[in-house]
Design a protein around this motif. Structure first.
Motif, PDB file in Angstrom:
ATOM      1  N   VAL A  41       5.870  13.634  -4.883  1.00  0.00           N
ATOM      2  CA  VAL A  41       5.058  14.834  -5.095  1.00  0.00           C
ATOM      3  C   VAL A  41       5.004  15.707  -3.842  1.00  0.00           C
ATOM      4  CG1 VAL A  41       2.733  15.647  -5.647  1.00  0.00           C
ATOM      5  CG2 VAL A  41       3.709  13.697  -6.885  1.00  0.00           C
ATOM      6  N   GLY A  42       4.839  15.078  -2.693  1.00  0.00           N
ATOM      7  CA  GLY A  42       4.763  15.806  -1.434  1.00  0.00           C
ATOM      8  C   GLY A  42       4.855  14.800  -0.302  1.00  0.00           C
ATOM      9  N   TYR A  43       4.686  15.293   0.928  1.00  0.00           N
ATOM     10  CA  TYR A  43       4.829  14.417   2.091  1.00  0.00           C
ATOM     11  C   TYR A  43       3.467  14.034   2.659  1.00  0.00           C
ATOM     12  CZ  TYR A  43       9.847  14.548   2.325  1.00  0.00           C
ATOM     13  OH  TYR A  43      11.166  14.351   2.045  1.00  0.00           O
ATOM     14  N   LEU A  44       3.175  12.757   2.584  1.00  0.00           N
ATOM     15  CA  LEU A  44       1.922  12.245   3.155  1.00  0.00           C
ATOM     16  C   LEU A  44       1.926  12.332   4.675  1.00  0.00           C
ATOM     17  CD1 LEU A  44       1.676   9.181   0.800  1.00  0.00           C
ATOM     18  CD2 LEU A  44       0.057  11.085   0.867  1.00  0.00           C
ATOM     19  N   SER A  45       3.097  12.500   5.233  1.00  0.00           N
ATOM     20  CA  SER A  45       3.232  12.594   6.687  1.00  0.00           C
ATOM     21  C   SER A  45       3.073  14.033   7.174  1.00  0.00           C
ATOM     22  CB  SER A  45       4.607  12.056   7.099  1.00  0.00           C
ATOM     23  OG  SER A  45       5.618  12.584   6.242  1.00  0.00           O
ATOM     24  N   ASN A  46       2.903  14.945   6.237  1.00  0.00           N
ATOM     25  CA  ASN A  46       2.738  16.353   6.598  1.00  0.00           C
ATOM     26  C   ASN A  46       1.283  16.760   6.406  1.00  0.00           C
ATOM     27  OD1 ASN A  46       2.549  19.329   5.521  1.00  0.00           O
ATOM     28  ND2 ASN A  46       4.403  19.247   6.765  1.00  0.00           N
TER      29      ASN A  46
ATOM     30  N   GLU B 137      -0.461  16.620   2.823  1.00  0.00           N
ATOM     31  CA  GLU B 137      -1.377  15.485   2.693  1.00  0.00           C
ATOM     32  C   GLU B 137      -2.772  15.939   2.293  1.00  0.00           C
ATOM     33  OE1 GLU B 137      -4.043  14.483   4.735  1.00  0.00           O
ATOM     34  OE2 GLU B 137      -4.049  12.289   4.742  1.00  0.00           O
ATOM     35  N   ALA B 138      -3.225  17.019   2.916  1.00  0.00           N
ATOM     36  CA  ALA B 138      -4.565  17.517   2.583  1.00  0.00           C
ATOM     37  C   ALA B 138      -4.639  17.857   1.090  1.00  0.00           C
ATOM     38  CB  ALA B 138      -4.896  18.741   3.430  1.00  0.00           C
ATOM     39  N   LEU B 139      -3.565  18.472   0.586  1.00  0.00           N
ATOM     40  CA  LEU B 139      -3.523  18.798  -0.840  1.00  0.00           C
ATOM     41  C   LEU B 139      -3.494  17.542  -1.707  1.00  0.00           C
ATOM     42  CD1 LEU B 139      -0.915  21.711  -0.823  1.00  0.00           C
ATOM     43  CD2 LEU B 139      -3.317  21.895  -1.514  1.00  0.00           C
ATOM     44  N   MET B 140      -2.708  16.566  -1.266  1.00  0.00           N
ATOM     45  CA  MET B 140      -2.444  15.417  -2.135  1.00  0.00           C
ATOM     46  C   MET B 140      -3.687  14.568  -2.400  1.00  0.00           C
ATOM     47  SD  MET B 140       1.324  14.558  -0.649  1.00  0.00           S
ATOM     48  CE  MET B 140       1.812  13.151  -1.650  1.00  0.00           C
ATOM     49  N   TYR B 141      -4.670  14.639  -1.509  1.00  0.00           N
ATOM     50  CA  TYR B 141      -5.907  13.911  -1.767  1.00  0.00           C
ATOM     51  C   TYR B 141      -6.999  14.837  -2.302  1.00  0.00           C
ATOM     52  CZ  TYR B 141      -3.615   9.938   0.256  1.00  0.00           C
ATOM     53  OH  TYR B 141      -2.730   8.906   0.485  1.00  0.00           O
TER      54      TYR B 141
ATOM     55  N   ASN C 166       5.809  10.985  -0.442  1.00  0.00           N
ATOM     56  CA  ASN C 166       6.880  10.750   0.511  1.00  0.00           C
ATOM     57  C   ASN C 166       6.346  10.631   1.936  1.00  0.00           C
ATOM     58  OD1 ASN C 166       9.547  10.350   1.164  1.00  0.00           O
ATOM     59  ND2 ASN C 166      10.236  12.107  -0.048  1.00  0.00           N
ATOM     60  N   SER C 167       7.207  10.208   2.846  1.00  0.00           N
ATOM     61  CA  SER C 167       6.817  10.100   4.240  1.00  0.00           C
ATOM     62  C   SER C 167       8.051  10.229   5.122  1.00  0.00           C
ATOM     63  CB  SER C 167       6.143   8.743   4.476  1.00  0.00           C
ATOM     64  OG  SER C 167       5.748   8.630   5.806  1.00  0.00           O
ATOM     65  N   ALA C 168       7.971  11.064   6.118  1.00  0.00           N
ATOM     66  CA  ALA C 168       9.080  11.209   7.073  1.00  0.00           C
ATOM     67  C   ALA C 168       8.511  11.841   8.335  1.00  0.00           C
ATOM     68  CB  ALA C 168      10.193  12.059   6.473  1.00  0.00           C
ATOM     69  N   VAL C 169       9.272  12.692   8.983  1.00  0.00           N
ATOM     70  CA  VAL C 169       8.745  13.367  10.172  1.00  0.00           C
ATOM     71  C   VAL C 169       7.638  14.337   9.750  1.00  0.00           C
ATOM     72  CG1 VAL C 169      10.853  13.181  11.508  1.00  0.00           C
ATOM     73  CG2 VAL C 169      10.531  15.139   9.988  1.00  0.00           C
TER      74      VAL C 169
ATOM     75  N   PRO D  20       0.816  -1.223   0.000  1.00  0.00           N
ATOM     76  CA  PRO D  20       0.000   0.000   0.000  1.00  0.00           C
ATOM     77  C   PRO D  20       0.846   1.269   0.000  1.00  0.00           C
ATOM     78  CG  PRO D  20      -0.034  -1.024   2.168  1.00  0.00           C
ATOM     79  CD  PRO D  20       0.736  -1.957   1.273  1.00  0.00           C
ATOM     80  N   GLY D  21       2.153   1.145   0.196  1.00  0.00           N
ATOM     81  CA  GLY D  21       3.003   2.331   0.262  1.00  0.00           C
ATOM     82  C   GLY D  21       2.892   2.981   1.627  1.00  0.00           C
ATOM     83  N   ALA D  22       3.269   4.248   1.678  1.00  0.00           N
ATOM     84  CA  ALA D  22       3.208   4.972   2.946  1.00  0.00           C
ATOM     85  C   ALA D  22       1.753   5.156   3.360  1.00  0.00           C
ATOM     86  CB  ALA D  22       3.877   6.328   2.795  1.00  0.00           C
ATOM     87  N   ILE D  23       1.559   5.340   4.646  1.00  0.00           N
ATOM     88  CA  ILE D  23       0.217   5.633   5.149  1.00  0.00           C
ATOM     89  C   ILE D  23       0.209   7.078   5.617  1.00  0.00           C
ATOM     90  CG2 ILE D  23      -1.517   5.018   6.850  1.00  0.00           C
ATOM     91  CD1 ILE D  23      -0.508   2.159   6.623  1.00  0.00           C
ATOM     92  N   SER D  24      -0.765   7.818   5.146  1.00  0.00           N
ATOM     93  CA  SER D  24      -0.755   9.260   5.362  1.00  0.00           C
ATOM     94  C   SER D  24      -1.131   9.612   6.792  1.00  0.00           C
ATOM     95  CB  SER D  24      -1.722   9.935   4.395  1.00  0.00           C
ATOM     96  OG  SER D  24      -3.035   9.877   4.914  1.00  0.00           O
ATOM     97  N   ILE D  25      -0.974  10.875   7.095  1.00  0.00           N
ATOM     98  CA  ILE D  25      -1.200  11.344   8.458  1.00  0.00           C
ATOM     99  C   ILE D  25      -2.659  11.162   8.883  1.00  0.00           C
ATOM    100  CG2 ILE D  25      -1.628  13.770   7.808  1.00  0.00           C
ATOM    101  CD1 ILE D  25       0.263  14.424  10.282  1.00  0.00           C
ATOM    102  N   THR D  26      -3.559  11.034   7.931  1.00  0.00           N
ATOM    103  CA  THR D  26      -4.943  10.728   8.297  1.00  0.00           C
ATOM    104  C   THR D  26      -5.325   9.300   7.939  1.00  0.00           C
ATOM    105  OG1 THR D  26      -5.874  11.471   6.193  1.00  0.00           O
ATOM    106  CG2 THR D  26      -5.633  13.140   7.905  1.00  0.00           C
ATOM    107  N   GLY D  27      -4.316   8.483   7.652  1.00  0.00           N
ATOM    108  CA  GLY D  27      -4.584   7.062   7.471  1.00  0.00           C
ATOM    109  C   GLY D  27      -4.930   6.636   6.059  1.00  0.00           C
TER     110      GLY D  27
END
Ligand SMILES: [Zn+2]
Length: 502
Positions: free
Chosen positions: A466-471, A475-479, A406-409, A340-347
């Motif tokens: 494209v951006g950070y799913l952990s941010n 994340e809000a933008l990416m979805y 992407n995903s990080a802190v 599934p790849g990274a899991i975003s800050i809202t799951g």
């Protein structure tokens, strides 16, 4: 333990979950970057309803973090290096540095041990998490670069994904195509008929640009029939089986059939596939059509079998890109249950983001008269990294673009473009210019990194983070649909500039 510390701790904390019922007898293991972490008898990794769970206490002891537990409010607060994580027992909401996160299940306490489901955490923290059910081992891998890029560059692991709910392959509609196949037979391609010793194996099935594309190792014998009532095209590949990697990513249902849903191409409803016969080993693919349609079969023995609905067999046979057009391969990162790849800050899953962008790219590329394109996946399936590379190399594509998040802190934000080989620098620079413009996020620059899909492809190849799913903001933008559309437009604009098609 480098910078891994706090992340690892978060991970372990969240990994846990209460188990009713210990995992079946036998020891379980946790390996962090290859190093085994000791688990006591009553703090074993547990599997409950498809989730993998690890007890908190072990981790606290292992890593020695500062934990506050308020038994009145049932709040657990963890601090390390200025980062805080707040959890509440029996509540699905957690906070990482104040940012709210919803977990798929609430933390629970059993005895002195706190447990939280793994899936939520897995890549919240930038750690790669794999659960090998045979070895009963959770493999944790720390990010291998400061960028926190999540793109694995190896595909060799046998560990399965740990995330819970399985999505069964939808049952195929219609009856099985065991009937007599009347109608025009396709041309059989070359191939020896000798025995079953050397079966060709299918590594990938995809449908894009109104073409069914089957990636194959070995030589297969193709027979295509056009049937009516309902309209369909049946493709039999003799001397052929599904590869193990294909089956692990796109498993067949209990009836032995698999389904590839098709959207965006009005000719086709769906593609079904099955092992039609075991002697001789024959794979059958059925394109369920919305109406009768001509086709062109291509089986040049180059590792791809293509059924092209853009032209019927009266026309000259051309492979994608073989008509003077440029051919681009677009790769939606991750996919299927396996990855599934990274899991975003809202799951949310990274695979969902990448596919959404790529499907928008597809819609735009359909309008480009001078560009042919192939998607490595057009639905929620998992072609391996090798499959993706093979598709691009076998097609001799002009360029390859892989889309990721992407995903990080939680504080990391921005867009990055990766390449590996020097011949990809120019493409990387052009694509990055459009990517940053499209996202409006901080410019985290073009970077060189050895990633399998950009290293082993033979044409200019880039991977866009494209951006950070952990941010929270990224994340809000990416979805967001409009943001995805802008990114897709940027990708197509970059491709056109690079190919000199402006
Ligand atoms: Zn990714």
């Amino acid at each position: 333990m480098k910078k891994l510390g706090f992340l690892a701790f978060l991970f372990f904390f969240l990994l846990a979950f209460p188990g009713q019922g210990q995992a079946a007898s036998g020891a379980t293991h946790i390996k962090l970057d290859g190093r085994e972490i000791k688990l006591t008898k009553d703090s074993q990794v547990q599997e409950i309803s498809g989730s993998v769970l690890v007890p908190l206490r072990v981790i606290v002891e292992e890593l020695g973090y500062n934990v506050n537990w308020d038994s009145k409010t049932k709040k657990i607060s963890i601090e390390q290096g200025g980062n805080t994580l707040d959890l509440t027992l029996n509540k699905k909401t957690a906070h990482v540095n104040g940012a709210k996160i919803i977990m798929p299940a609430a933390p629970l306490l059993k005895g002195n041990i706190t447990y939280v489901p793994l899936r939520f955490v897995s890549e919240q923290t930038g750690l790669k998490v794999l659960w090998d059910n045979k070895l009963k081992t959770a493999f944790l891998t720390s990010p291998d670069s400061e960028s926190g890029s999540d793109t694995g560059s190896n595909s060799g692991t046998t560990a399965g994904n740990v995330s819970g709910n399985s999505t069964p392959v939808p049952a195929p509609g219609g009856s099985s195509d065991t009937g007599t196949s009347s109608g025009s037979a396709g041309n059989g391609a070359s191939g020896t008929t000798g025995g079953q010793s050397q079966l060709a194996s299918i590594n990938g099935i995809s449908f894009s640009d109104n073409r069914l594309i089957v990636a194959i190792d070995g030589t297969t014998i193709t027979k295509v029939s056009k049937l009516t009532g309902p309209d369909r095209i049946v493709v039999d590949l003799t001397n052929t089986k599904f590869s193990d990697s294909f089956l692990s990513g796109q498993p067949l249902n209990s009836a032995g059939q698999g389904l590839l849903p098709v959207t965006g191409f009005p000719d086709v409803k769906q593609v079904r596939y099955s092992l039609f016969s075991s002697n001789p080993s024959t794979v059958r693919l059925v394109l369920d059509l919305n109406y009768s349609k001509g086709y062109q079969l291509l089986n040049a023995g180059d590792g791809l079998v293509i059924v092209d609905l853009n032209q019927d067999s009266s026309g000259p046979a051309t492979s994608p890109g073989g008509n003077g057009k440029k051919l681009v391969v677009i790769d939606a990162g991750h996919g299927g249950q396996k990855d599934p790849g990274a899991i975003s800050i809202t799951g949310k899953y990274e695979k969902t983001f990448t596919l959404a962008v790529v499907l928008k790219v597809q819609e735009l590329l359909k309008k480009e008269p001078d560009i042919d394109f192939v998607l490595t996946r057009s639905d929620d399936t998992y072609p391996t990294l090798s499959d993706r590379v093979k598709i691009a190399n076998d097609l001799n594509a002009d360029l390859f673009v892989s889309v990721h998040g992407n995903s990080a802190v939680a504080t990391a934000t921005g867009s990055e473009t990766y390449y590996t080989r020097p011949d990809s620098i120019e493409l990387a620079n052009v694509m990055h210019k459009y990517l940053v413009e499209a996202t409006g996020l901080p410019d985290r620059k073009v970077r060189q990194k050895s990633l399998q899909v950009t290293r082993e492809t033979k044409m200019p190849a880039v991977l866009l983070e494209v951006g950070y799913l952990s941010n929270k903001n990224d994340e809000a933008l990416m979805y967001d649909d409009a943001f995805q559309e802008r990114v897709a437009e940027g990708i197509v604009a970059g491709i056109k500039e690079y190919l000199g098609l402006q």
